[in-house]
Scaffold this motif. Structure first.
Motif, PDB file in Angstrom:
ATOM      1  N   ALA A  82       0.833  -1.207   0.000  1.00  6.62           N
ATOM      2  CA  ALA A  82       0.000   0.000   0.000  1.00  6.62           C
ATOM      3  C   ALA A  82       0.866   1.255   0.000  1.00  6.62           C
ATOM      4  N   THR A  83       2.104   1.143   0.480  1.00  6.09           N
ATOM      5  CA  THR A  83       2.976   2.318   0.556  1.00  6.09           C
ATOM      6  C   THR A  83       4.187   2.218  -0.362  1.00  6.09           C
ATOM      7  N   TYR A  84       4.784   1.037  -0.422  1.00  9.99           N
ATOM      8  CA  TYR A  84       6.046   0.885  -1.160  1.00  9.99           C
ATOM      9  C   TYR A  84       5.874   0.010  -2.397  1.00  9.99           C
ATOM     10  N   PRO A  85       6.678   0.273  -3.458  1.00  7.77           N
ATOM     11  CA  PRO A  85       6.633  -0.638  -4.612  1.00  7.77           C
ATOM     12  C   PRO A  85       7.123  -2.014  -4.167  1.00  7.77           C
ATOM     13  N   THR A  86       6.189  -2.923  -4.005  1.00  9.24           N
ATOM     14  CA  THR A  86       6.515  -4.238  -3.433  1.00  9.24           C
ATOM     15  C   THR A  86       6.486  -5.301  -4.525  1.00  9.24           C
ATOM     16  N   MET A  87       7.429  -6.241  -4.437  1.00  8.72           N
ATOM     17  CA  MET A  87       7.471  -7.307  -5.448  1.00  8.72           C
ATOM     18  C   MET A  87       7.871  -8.619  -4.796  1.00  8.72           C
ATOM     19  N   VAL A  88       7.561  -9.718  -5.488  1.00  7.66           N
ATOM     20  CA  VAL A  88       7.988 -11.031  -5.008  1.00  7.66           C
ATOM     21  C   VAL A  88       9.193 -11.460  -5.828  1.00  7.66           C
ATOM     22  N   ALA A  89      10.262 -11.879  -5.129  1.00 12.52           N
ATOM     23  CA  ALA A  89      11.373 -12.541  -5.811  1.00 12.52           C
ATOM     24  C   ALA A  89      11.178 -14.022  -5.498  1.00 12.52           C
ATOM     25  N   TYR A  90      10.694 -14.756  -6.493  1.00 13.13           N
ATOM     26  CA  TYR A  90      10.396 -16.180  -6.279  1.00 13.13           C
ATOM     27  C   TYR A  90      11.666 -16.986  -6.565  1.00 13.13           C
ATOM     28  N   ILE A  91      12.278 -17.499  -5.489  1.00 20.43           N
ATOM     29  CA  ILE A  91      13.575 -18.172  -5.621  1.00 20.43           C
ATOM     30  C   ILE A  91      13.363 -19.644  -5.989  1.00 20.43           C
ATOM     31  N   ILE A  92      14.030 -20.062  -7.048  1.00 23.96           N
ATOM     32  CA  ILE A  92      13.875 -21.449  -7.538  1.00 23.96           C
ATOM     33  C   ILE A  92      15.212 -22.181  -7.435  1.00 23.96           C
ATOM     34  N   ASP A  93      15.124 -23.423  -6.954  1.00 28.77           N
ATOM     35  CA  ASP A  93      16.312 -24.274  -6.880  1.00 28.77           C
ATOM     36  C   ASP A  93      16.502 -24.882  -8.285  1.00 28.77           C
ATOM     37  N   THR A  94      17.298 -24.216  -9.129  1.00 29.97           N
ATOM     38  CA  THR A  94      17.392 -24.627 -10.547  1.00 29.97           C
ATOM     39  C   THR A  94      17.792 -26.101 -10.730  1.00 29.97           C
ATOM     40  N   PRO A  95      18.846 -26.594 -10.032  1.00 25.95           N
ATOM     41  CA  PRO A  95      19.213 -27.994 -10.281  1.00 25.95           C
ATOM     42  C   PRO A  95      18.081 -28.977  -9.991  1.00 25.95           C
ATOM     43  N   ARG A  96      17.138 -28.560  -9.147  1.00 33.62           N
ATOM     44  CA  ARG A  96      16.044 -29.487  -8.810  1.00 33.62           C
ATOM     45  C   ARG A  96      14.813 -29.312  -9.696  1.00 33.62           C
ATOM     46  N   THR A  97      14.901 -28.457 -10.728  1.00 29.50           N
ATOM     47  CA  THR A  97      13.712 -28.264 -11.574  1.00 29.50           C
ATOM     48  C   THR A  97      13.993 -28.625 -13.037  1.00 29.50           C
ATOM     49  N   THR A  98      14.960 -29.500 -13.266  1.00 23.26           N
ATOM     50  CA  THR A  98      15.304 -29.830 -14.657  1.00 23.26           C
ATOM     51  C   THR A  98      14.323 -30.833 -15.271  1.00 23.26           C
ATOM     52  N   ALA A  99      13.579 -31.546 -14.440  1.00 29.59           N
ATOM     53  CA  ALA A  99      12.575 -32.474 -14.976  1.00 29.59           C
ATOM     54  C   ALA A  99      11.332 -31.672 -15.360  1.00 29.59           C
ATOM     55  N   PRO A 100      10.771 -31.898 -16.567  1.00 29.40           N
ATOM     56  CA  PRO A 100       9.625 -31.093 -17.012  1.00 29.40           C
ATOM     57  C   PRO A 100       8.474 -31.066 -16.004  1.00 29.40           C
ATOM     58  N   ALA A 101       8.175 -32.233 -15.410  1.00 28.20           N
ATOM     59  CA  ALA A 101       7.037 -32.275 -14.483  1.00 28.20           C
ATOM     60  C   ALA A 101       7.310 -31.427 -13.238  1.00 28.20           C
ATOM     61  N   THR A 102       8.540 -31.516 -12.703  1.00 27.47           N
ATOM     62  CA  THR A 102       8.896 -30.714 -11.513  1.00 27.47           C
ATOM     63  C   THR A 102       8.882 -29.235 -11.868  1.00 27.47           C
ATOM     64  N   PHE A 103       9.413 -28.938 -13.055  1.00 34.79           N
ATOM     65  CA  PHE A 103       9.447 -27.549 -13.512  1.00 34.79           C
ATOM     66  C   PHE A 103       8.027 -26.978 -13.560  1.00 34.79           C
ATOM     67  N   MET A 104       7.134 -27.783 -14.142  1.00 33.31           N
ATOM     68  CA  MET A 104       5.774 -27.282 -14.271  1.00 33.31           C
ATOM     69  C   MET A 104       5.085 -27.129 -12.907  1.00 33.31           C
ATOM     70  N   SER A 105       5.331 -28.074 -11.997  1.00 33.11           N
ATOM     71  CA  SER A 105       4.732 -27.953 -10.668  1.00 33.11           C
ATOM     72  C   SER A 105       5.208 -26.666  -9.997  1.00 33.11           C
ATOM     73  N   ASN A 106       6.501 -26.409 -10.128  1.00 35.26           N
ATOM     74  CA  ASN A 106       7.066 -25.209  -9.513  1.00 35.26           C
ATOM     75  C   ASN A 106       6.461 -23.943 -10.136  1.00 35.26           C
ATOM     76  N   MET A 107       6.290 -23.977 -11.476  1.00 29.88           N
ATOM     77  CA  MET A 107       5.716 -22.805 -12.157  1.00 29.88           C
ATOM     78  C   MET A 107       4.250 -22.603 -11.759  1.00 29.88           C
ATOM     79  N   LEU A 108       3.531 -23.716 -11.583  1.00 34.99           N
ATOM     80  CA  LEU A 108       2.126 -23.597 -11.171  1.00 34.99           C
ATOM     81  C   LEU A 108       2.031 -22.997  -9.777  1.00 34.99           C
ATOM     82  N   TYR A 109       2.985 -23.392  -8.926  1.00 37.65           N
ATOM     83  CA  TYR A 109       3.006 -22.836  -7.570  1.00 37.65           C
ATOM     84  C   TYR A 109       3.282 -21.327  -7.628  1.00 37.65           C
ATOM     85  N   ALA A 110       4.275 -20.973  -8.467  1.00 38.04           N
ATOM     86  CA  ALA A 110       4.611 -19.555  -8.636  1.00 38.04           C
ATOM     87  C   ALA A 110       3.396 -18.792  -9.150  1.00 38.04           C
TER      88      ALA A 110
END
Ligand SMILES: Nc1nc2c(ncn2[C@@H]2O[C@H](COP(=O)(O)OP(=O)(O)OP(=O)(O)O)[C@@H](O)[C@H]2O)c(=O)[nH]1
Ligand SMILES: [Mg+2]
Length: 363
Positions: free
Chosen positions: A137-165
Motif C-alpha cells: 500500500a505504501t512501497y513498490p513491493t514485489m515477489v522474488a520467487y527463488i527457484i532451486d534450478t538444479p532441482r527443476t530440470t525435470a519437465p514435471a517438476t518444472f511445471m509444478s514449480n511454475m504452477l506454484y509460482a
C-alpha cells in the motif's frame, strides 16, 4: 495515495519467497553484500522465526519479538503451527514495524524481506497477506520467487514449480520476478527456452510417458499466459553471478508497480471509500426515519392503532406537559423555550446513541 514520488522516496520492497532450501536466505545474504559494496545498504527484515542463525544482520528480526519454540510449548503446537502462530503474533505489531521503515525510507534504496522456509506459511496465511498488502500500500513491493534450478530440470517438476509460482502471483497480485538460483551448479537456459518456446517444452514433456502427460500438455498452455507477466533472471547466491541482472529486474518491477498495481490499488481504495460513504448515508437515513417515528409517538413502536396513539398523545399532553405550565401562565414562553431546549437535547442524545451503535457495528 496523497504523497507524490518527488516529495517522498519510496524504496522497493523485495519479498524473497521460495520452496524450502531454494536458497532464499543465502540469496538475501549475497544481495545484502552486493548492495553494501555498491554503497546502497538495504533495510533487512527477517520473518523466519525458525532460522537458527542468520548469515546477515537484520534491522528487524521476528526472533527478537517472538520465540517460536516457546509459542509451540505455550499453545501446544507442532513446528509449523508454532511458526505460523509466531508470524501471526508478529503481524499484530506490524504497524510498529512499518513505523520504523517509514522513518528510514528516505535514506534507503532497497528493503529486503526473508520469509519462512515453509512457503505456504507466508503465502497462504492471513498474516502473509496482511504483511504483503500493508507494504504494497505504501512501497513498490514485489515477489522474488527463488527457484532451486538444479532441482527443476525435470519437465514435471518444472511445471509444478511454475504452477506454484502462478498461484502466488495471483494471490499476492504484486510484480513478480522468477529468480533461478544455484546457476553455478545448473545454468538456467533450459528454463528460459521452455518458457519462451512452447514447442521445446512440449518436446521435453513428450519424453515423459506417464499417464499425466496429456494433463501436463494442457497445463503448459495455461502457463504460457502466466510467463508473459514475468521477469526471469538467473543468479548464484554462492558466487554472486547475476546480481546486477536481478537489480535491473527490480527496476522494471517498480515501473510495473507504478503503472499497474498502484492505479488498481487506488481504484479499490476509492471503491471502498464510496461504499463506506453510501453505507453511512443509508445508516443516517435509517436513523432519521427512526427519529421521525419516535416523534410521532411511542405507541407506533409498540404497534398500537392510530386512534390509541392520538389518545395517548392527548393524555401525555395532560399528564406531562400541561401541569408544568398550568400554574405558571406568565412564564409560558420561557417554559416552552425550556421544553424545546430539552427536546433538542433528547434528539441529540438519540442521534449520538444511534451513531455509537453504527460505529460498534462497523468494528
Ligand atoms: N551451489 C549453490 N548452493 C546454494 C546456492 N544458494 C543456496 N545454496 C545452498 O542451498 C542450501 C539452502 O540454502 P538456504 O539459503 O538456507 O535456503 P532457504 O531457502 O533460506 O532455506 P529455508 O529457509 O530453510 O527454506 C544451503 O546449503 C546453501 O548453501 C547457490 O547459489 N549455489
Ligand atoms: Mg531461509
Amino acid at each position: 495515495m496523497s504523497t507524490t514520488a518527488t516529495e517522498e522516496k519510496r524504496p522497493p520492497v523485495i519479498l524473497c519467497i521460495g520452496m524450502a532450501g531454494s536458497g532464499k536466505t543465502t540469496f538475501m545474504q549475497r544481495l545484502n553484500a552486493h548492495l553494501h559494496a555498491k554503497k546502497q545498504p538495504p533495510y533487512v527484515l527477517n520473518l523466519d522465526p525458525a532460522v537458527a542463525s542468520l548469515p546477515f544482520s537484520a534491522n528487524i528480526d521476528i526472533r527478537d519479538t517472538v520465540n517460536y519454540k516457546e509459542v509451540m510449548k505455550q499453545y501446544n503446537l507442532g513446528p509449523n503451527g508454532g511458526i505460523l502462530t509466531a508470524l501471526n503474533l508478529f503481524t499484530t505489531k506490524f504497524d510498529q514495524v512499518l513505523g520504523f521503515i517509514d522513518k528510514r525510507a528516505a535514506a534507503l534504496d532497497y528493503i529486503l524481506v526473508d520469509t519462512p522456509g515453509q512457503i505456504e506459511i507466508f503465502t497462504w496465511s492471513a498474516s502473509g497477506a496482511i504483511i504483503t498488502d500493508t507494504l504494497a500500500a505504501t512501497y513498490p513491493t514485489m515477489v522474488a520467487y527463488i527457484i532451486d534450478t538444479p532441482r527443476t530440470t525435470a519437465p514435471a517438476t518444472f511445471m509444478s514449480n511454475m504452477l506454484y509460482a502462478c498461484s502466488i502471483l495471483y494471490k499476492t497480485k504484486v510484480p513478480f520476478i522468477l529468480v533461478f538460483n544455484k546457476t553455478d551448479v545448473q545454468p538456467h537456459d533450459f528454463a528460459v527456452e521452455w518458457m519462451t518456446d512452447f514447442e521445446v517444452f512440449q518436446e521435453a514433456l513428450q519424453k515423459d510417458k506417464s499417464y499425466m502427460s496429456s494433463l501436463m500438455n494442457s497445463m503448459s498452455l495455461v502457463l504460457d499466459e502466466f510467463y508473459s507477466h514475468l521477469k526471469v533472471v538467473g543468479v548464484s547466491a554462492i558466487t554472486g553471478a547475476g546480481m546486477d541482472d536481478f537489480l535491473k529486474a527490480v527496476d522494471e518491477a517498480v515501473v510495473e508497480y507504478d503503472q499497474e498495481y498502484k492505479p488498481e490499488l487506488e481504484r479499490l481504495l476509492e471503491e471502498k471509500r464510496k461504499r463506506l460513504e453510501k453505507e453511512k448515508e443509508e445508516q443516517m437515513a435509517r436513523l432519521m426515519k427512526d427519529m421521525a417515528m419516535d416523534e410521532k409517538g411511542k405507541a407506533v413502536k409498540f404497534g398500537k392503532g392510530e386512534e390509541e396513539v392520538q389518545q395517548e398523545e392527548e393524555d401525555d399532553d395532560e399528564d406531562d406537559i400541561r401541569p408544568r405550565y398550568r400554574d405558571d401562565s406568565d412564564s409560558e414562553g420561557d417554559d416552552m423555550e425550556t421544553y424545546h431546549h430539552e427536546e433538542e437535547e433528547r434528539k441529540a442524545k438519540l442521534e449520538e446513541e444511534s451513531f455509537k451503535r453504527y460505529l460498534a457495528r462497523k468494528e
